[in-house]
Design a protein around this motif. Structure first.
Motif, mmCIF file in Angstrom:
data_model
loop_
_atom_site.group_PDB
_atom_site.id
_atom_site.type_symbol
_atom_site.label_atom_id
_atom_site.label_comp_id
_atom_site.label_asym_id
_atom_site.label_seq_id
_atom_site.Cartn_x
_atom_site.Cartn_y
_atom_site.Cartn_z
ATOM 1 N N SER A 1 98.827 22.204 56.075
ATOM 2 C CA SER A 1 99.699 23.104 55.331
ATOM 3 C C SER A 1 100.741 23.683 56.280
ATOM 4 O O SER A 1 100.476 23.881 57.466
ATOM 5 C CB SER A 1 98.871 24.231 54.714
ATOM 6 N N LEU A 2 101.923 23.957 55.752
ATOM 7 C CA LEU A 2 102.953 24.582 56.581
ATOM 8 C C LEU A 2 102.611 26.036 56.891
ATOM 9 O O LEU A 2 103.270 26.661 57.724
ATOM 10 C CB LEU A 2 104.319 24.482 55.894
ATOM 11 N N TYR A 3 101.576 26.573 56.231
ATOM 12 C CA TYR A 3 101.103 27.927 56.535
ATOM 13 C C TYR A 3 100.047 27.916 57.635
ATOM 14 O O TYR A 3 99.638 28.967 58.110
ATOM 15 C CB TYR A 3 100.533 28.578 55.271
ATOM 16 N N ASN A 4 99.614 26.735 58.018
ATOM 17 C CA ASN A 4 98.627 26.579 59.080
ATOM 18 C C ASN A 4 99.376 26.433 60.414
ATOM 19 O O ASN A 4 100.154 25.498 60.589
ATOM 20 C CB ASN A 4 97.775 25.337 58.816
ATOM 21 N N PRO A 5 99.168 27.356 61.370
ATOM 22 C CA PRO A 5 99.900 27.289 62.639
ATOM 23 C C PRO A 5 99.650 26.001 63.424
ATOM 24 O O PRO A 5 100.558 25.493 64.089
ATOM 25 C CB PRO A 5 99.406 28.502 63.429
ATOM 26 N N THR B 1 99.144 23.017 62.173
ATOM 27 C CA THR B 1 99.945 21.970 61.540
ATOM 28 C C THR B 1 101.408 22.104 61.948
ATOM 29 O O THR B 1 102.071 21.112 62.269
ATOM 30 C CB THR B 1 99.823 22.041 60.005
ATOM 31 N N VAL B 2 101.910 23.333 61.959
ATOM 32 C CA VAL B 2 103.306 23.572 62.348
ATOM 33 C C VAL B 2 103.528 23.140 63.800
ATOM 34 O O VAL B 2 104.529 22.475 64.112
ATOM 35 C CB VAL B 2 103.681 25.061 62.139
#
Length: 123
Positions: free
Chosen positions: A34-38, A40-41
């Motif tokens: 998820s793009l809310y998961n650091p 993953t970013v």
């Protein structure tokens, strides 16, 4: 002919089971990306920087980063799914052992003649 049909049905069943479990496992792992998961970013940024350093434009590098992340996801999904299919087939063969033993005992009793002597073949 029965052997050919049995093999064909077996391959079809395993293929269907494999495709179904790939979809189920992919859906199960997707919430972790998820793009809310650091993490993953950070992973996307690292991939993007890697592709930019190789000379790709930023937008193309970002698309390749997402594709690389999809590739990693599918590798993990494939490993999990093939492990599940292997386990299921192993349990199936173990479950079939008593039936194979019963069939072997029946065929041996059919090979004896009226006097209780074996007619030939395996004993």
């Amino acid at each position: 002919m029965i052997r050919q049909l049995g093999g064909s049905f077996g391959v079809a069943i395993v293929s269907t089971y494999l495709e179904r479990n790939i979809a189920i496992n992919r859906v199960g792992l997707l919430p972790n990306i998820s793009l809310y998961n650091p993490e993953t970013v950070q992973c996307i940024q690292a991939f993007t920087q890697n592709f930019v350093s190789k000379g790709f434009p930023l937008e193309q590098a970002r698309q390749q980063a997402y594709a690389a992340l999809e590739g990693i996801l599918m590798k993990q999904v494939s490993i999990i799914t093939y492990s599940q299919v292997f386990s299921a087939l192993g349990f199936f063969f173990i479950a079939c052992l008593p039936a194979a033993g019963a069939a072997h005992q029946t065929s041996e009793s059919d090979r004896q003649n009226q006097h209780g002597r074996p007619l030939g073949g395996w004993v």
